[in-house]
Motif scaffolding. Sequence first.
Motif, PDB file in Angstrom:
ATOM      1  N   UNK A   1       4.394 -32.544  12.836  1.00  0.00           N
ATOM      2  CA  UNK A   1       3.390 -32.771  13.863  1.00  0.00           C
ATOM      3  C   UNK A   1       2.268 -33.669  13.371  1.00  0.00           C
ATOM      4  N   UNK A   2       1.893 -33.453  12.071  1.00  0.00           N
ATOM      5  CA  UNK A   2       0.671 -34.111  11.615  1.00  0.00           C
ATOM      6  C   UNK A   2       0.943 -35.458  10.990  1.00  0.00           C
ATOM      7  N   UNK A   3       0.025 -36.398  11.232  1.00  0.00           N
ATOM      8  CA  UNK A   3       0.133 -37.715  10.621  1.00  0.00           C
ATOM      9  C   UNK A   3      -0.533 -37.747   9.265  1.00  0.00           C
ATOM     10  N   UNK A   4      -1.281 -36.686   8.912  1.00  0.00           N
ATOM     11  CA  UNK A   4      -2.057 -36.693   7.675  1.00  0.00           C
ATOM     12  C   UNK A   4      -1.303 -35.925   6.608  1.00  0.00           C
ATOM     13  N   UNK A   5      -1.017 -36.617   5.481  1.00  0.00           N
ATOM     14  CA  UNK A   5      -0.210 -36.007   4.433  1.00  0.00           C
ATOM     15  C   UNK A   5      -1.080 -35.294   3.414  1.00  0.00           C
ATOM     16  N   UNK A   6      -0.581 -34.178   2.880  1.00  0.00           N
ATOM     17  CA  UNK A   6      -1.232 -33.487   1.773  1.00  0.00           C
ATOM     18  C   UNK A   6      -0.421 -33.739   0.507  1.00  0.00           C
ATOM     19  N   UNK A   7      -1.079 -33.731  -0.656  1.00  0.00           N
ATOM     20  CA  UNK A   7      -0.320 -33.912  -1.889  1.00  0.00           C
ATOM     21  C   UNK A   7       0.587 -32.706  -2.136  1.00  0.00           C
ATOM     22  N   UNK A   8       1.681 -32.940  -2.822  1.00  0.00           N
ATOM     23  CA  UNK A   8       2.566 -31.833  -3.196  1.00  0.00           C
ATOM     24  C   UNK A   8       1.846 -30.945  -4.209  1.00  0.00           C
ATOM     25  N   UNK A   9       1.905 -29.622  -4.039  1.00  0.00           N
ATOM     26  CA  UNK A   9       1.251 -28.747  -5.025  1.00  0.00           C
ATOM     27  C   UNK A   9       1.893 -28.903  -6.398  1.00  0.00           C
ATOM     28  N   UNK A  10       1.088 -28.721  -7.424  1.00  0.00           N
ATOM     29  CA  UNK A  10       1.542 -28.846  -8.802  1.00  0.00           C
ATOM     30  C   UNK A  10       2.255 -27.541  -9.190  1.00  0.00           C
ATOM     31  N   UNK A  11       3.585 -27.587  -9.418  1.00  0.00           N
ATOM     32  CA  UNK A  11       4.312 -26.329  -9.685  1.00  0.00           C
ATOM     33  C   UNK A  11       3.814 -25.618 -10.941  1.00  0.00           C
ATOM     34  N   UNK A  12       3.298 -26.362 -11.914  1.00  0.00           N
ATOM     35  CA  UNK A  12       2.848 -25.702 -13.150  1.00  0.00           C
ATOM     36  C   UNK A  12       1.607 -24.856 -12.880  1.00  0.00           C
ATOM     37  N   UNK A  13       0.782 -25.297 -11.944  1.00  0.00           N
ATOM     38  CA  UNK A  13      -0.396 -24.492 -11.586  1.00  0.00           C
ATOM     39  C   UNK A  13       0.058 -23.240 -10.832  1.00  0.00           C
ATOM     40  N   UNK A  14       0.963 -23.435  -9.877  1.00  0.00           N
ATOM     41  CA  UNK A  14       1.450 -22.282  -9.117  1.00  0.00           C
ATOM     42  C   UNK A  14       2.073 -21.249 -10.067  1.00  0.00           C
ATOM     43  N   UNK A  15       2.790 -21.722 -11.076  1.00  0.00           N
ATOM     44  CA  UNK A  15       3.432 -20.809 -12.023  1.00  0.00           C
ATOM     45  C   UNK A  15       2.406 -20.065 -12.863  1.00  0.00           C
ATOM     46  N   UNK A  16       1.280 -20.699 -13.135  1.00  0.00           N
ATOM     47  CA  UNK A  16       0.264 -20.061 -13.970  1.00  0.00           C
ATOM     48  C   UNK A  16      -0.750 -19.260 -13.145  1.00  0.00           C
ATOM     49  N   UNK A  17      -0.466 -19.044 -11.872  1.00  0.00           N
ATOM     50  CA  UNK A  17      -1.436 -18.368 -11.007  1.00  0.00           C
ATOM     51  C   UNK A  17      -1.930 -17.027 -11.583  1.00  0.00           C
ATOM     52  N   UNK A  18      -1.025 -16.153 -12.101  1.00  0.00           N
ATOM     53  CA  UNK A  18      -1.528 -14.865 -12.622  1.00  0.00           C
ATOM     54  C   UNK A  18      -2.547 -15.050 -13.745  1.00  0.00           C
ATOM     55  N   UNK A  19      -2.305 -15.980 -14.643  1.00  0.00           N
ATOM     56  CA  UNK A  19      -3.233 -16.190 -15.755  1.00  0.00           C
ATOM     57  C   UNK A  19      -4.565 -16.748 -15.247  1.00  0.00           C
TER      58      UNK A  19
END
Lengths: 487, 487
Positions: A1-19
Amino acid sequence: MSAIAFPAPDPSILARRPAILAGLAALLPAECLVTSEDERRAFETDGLTAYRQVPLAVVLPRTTEEVSRVMAFLHGQGVKVIPRGAGTSLCGGAIPQPDAVVVGVGKLNRILDLDFANRTARVEAGVTNLAITGAVAHRGFFYAPDPSSQLACTIAGNIAMNSGGAHCLKYGVTTNNVLGVRMVMVDGTVVDIGGQHMDAGGLDLLGLVVGSEGQLGIVTEATVRILRAAEGAQPVLFGFDSVEAAGDTVSAIIGAGIVPVAMEYMDKVAIEICEAFAHAGYPLDVEAMLIIEVEGSPGDMTEQLRKIIAIAREHGVKTIKESRSAAETAAIWKGRKSAFGATGRVADYICMDGTIPTGRLPEVLRRIREITDGYGLKAANVFHAGDGNLHPLVLYNINDPREQEKAEEAGNDILRLCVEVGGCLTGEHGVGIEKRDLMGCQFDRADLDQQMRVRAAFDPAWLLNPAKVFPLDGRLPPEVPARPAAA
Amino acid sequence: MSAIAFPAPDPSILARRPAILAGLAALLPAECLVTSEDERRAFETDGLTAYRQVPLAVVLPRTTEEVSRVMAFLHGQGVKVIPRGAGTSLCGGAIPQPDAVVVGVGKLNRILDLDFANRTARVEAGVTNLAITGAVAHRGFFYAPDPSSQLACTIAGNIAMNSGGAHCLKYGVTTNNVLGVRMVMVDGTVVDIGGQHMDAGGLDLLGLVVGSEGQLGIVTEATVRILRAAEGAQPVLFGFDSVEAAGDTVSAIIGAGIVPVAMEYMDKVAIEICEAFAHAGYPLDVEAMLIIEVEGSPGDMTEQLRKIIAIAREHGVKTIKESRSAAETAAIWKGRKSAFGATGRVADYICMDGTIPTGRLPEVLRRIREITDGYGLKAANVFHAGDGNLHPLVLYNINDPREQEKAEEAGNDILRLCVEVGGCLTGEHGVGIEKRDLMGCQFDRADLDQQMRVRAAFDPAWLLNPAKVFPLDGRLPPEVPARPAAA
């Protein structure tokens, strides 16, 4: 729907979320840390509600020192940060990313110092715009910039977006009313910029910080100018049989060097919508209306109104109606300040914020109508006419994807028109994500490159509000580090 | 004699002088290039005449394109550049270096566009301050900032120093009156910043450029706000028996939210010096005098004066004298605007430019007297009281080296006092070389580091006006390239 793109999330940050959450929990008490998905969802969008992204976490520090510790920790972890005031941004300036931590200033809400002799107030950055006036009104003072969201929006957000408002014609926008800030840099360093005095020598970083959309640091305190309230104020409604006559009247008043405290424009569509909502006594038999407010002593107001009315008559004004009571004045401003909300009751809309030299107003109003007619759409025009700050609302039906696309194209055409006549993309709402990809039509490569070099001098790793303001198309000057590309 | 150090000239540049001159001669006609020692000596100093350095060469380009070609060439050669307007800087902002080329904007002196409907003027940067008003006065408009040097100083210099003036109390300083600039970067790239509209989104580089003292680029064009001249103006002289009563009156007027168009202070020493020069009718039997100017319609002026006179009477004003003719008004302002020159007729002096919160005025005036008394010196105090912008002139005999040293120490003590009470080192004159080594008492390490990072984002090799503004003590953030140390 949207014409405005967001950057892809950084998987290494998502993986380190608990820390990362554990690190934050070591720095802040539980009531300052938002981690559950339900609670995080409350921060997924802002005033540009078409776009939503749930953040990695939300922190709500209570002091500059806590902000500093949080920033130093996140910087060390390479985590992106989305600064947030009250989340009323109309351009998506506070919309998060899944791999970013929102740093909200909502708990930084103390008034620190009121100095009436020097006409300044020092406040924490989460204080709302209207709370500053609330704290000084008993002595006859006020804080001038008055965005329509002033009951909710914070001074931090006002500084990020260089917010304006109806009365900025006389008093200037945020940058003209902020004297100093305390700011936490991306690595946690605390700097003081400006203060309770004139420009301090050295580089004027204050002007740079105001309007920087949270990309240079987290402002935690501000010293602002407070002004003496005028003896009285008088709004007057002027109705016209044509859009051009109203626009010509605005140009003639400004060209004559008269500066009313506010000069607001509404076209027929907007008048009908706002009158139905506020019952303000707006004239319904005209094509366009100006709300012109003068202020001062009774003598000052009479004299200024005499000149304004003479100019309006020269341009064939059809109806003139002065407010006769405080209740009428309140209704007149309620109608104007609720324009966006009232429009939202009858249609979906895209709100543009382009700004033009006031001398081009009649021509631009005509061409906006041609643009929306060309797409088979309607627009409601309601805006700060005195400083050329347009707010055309392009109306459409959000459930019809083809119509949304046409509305977005019409909006972009209108902004390109503003730039073409010597104006700009945004007068007071900011760039955010909404106008990010249009920046290339305002600035050439050398201009944008230099802005990005300056930005990198504050945040070389591009961690602060990274997907906003600058196009994600990889056009970076060679010495500025790369940032994540659009998904 | 001098406490201010200059960097040692780079011998490799001095050795390459013939090749550099030949390169410049290939880019510019002979009348735009100054190479003989006699002619270069005309550019060896500015308004801070105690320091002199003859430049490598002087170029006087006629167009932005010529400036761009010169800058690209000098950048390629690694040659330092000293931007120069009319050379009226009071802080040494335009003083050259032997290994640097002066780029003067004196030949960039055309008025490009006057737009009365939008109240803007677009001018080349070598146009003088007063020439802008001269070009628009026939239509009843003026350009507001009015430094005392306004007959000679250029808009380029005003932008470099964020110049003020007596009437900036009401109208703001340069940064409040400039809408856009065209600027040539150190490598010759031309950028347009701001324009004929409100703040344009993205980073506000315009506020950064204004007051950057020629360290970010060479401004070649400016779009400025022109204002409608008031219907009338009326200066009034207020004499007081004590410095404190005058200071308290200023604080009370500002604290009451009254903004006269100008509010100038002179103490007894300054009154005597200026009256002897201008025969303006200043009262000689008082300790301090305020020149307060109101403007507007006759009714506006009467009303504002009524309030001001009431406040002055509450503070025991001794004499009140209104100007009764245009000739008297001219003499009153001639006396004030010639204060520095008139002081120079009776003594040598160091002119400070510290700025303080107006509420601290009475205390600071008392402490300035204690400081100069402590050194056995006299000071003349003449300044823009309304915005707290002090100009104490510390008087001394330049032929007595011990007295010069004491005067410089007293001046530094006064500036430290300004910072101590919440003010700053310079309100409108700039830092230049004069206050460069005091910046550490205004800004802490993190503040200065961030300013230098931003400066480096424009000029990483430190080629533009390099020995000014920032202390030469080697305190640079690690990522900012080193620059030549003091000799």
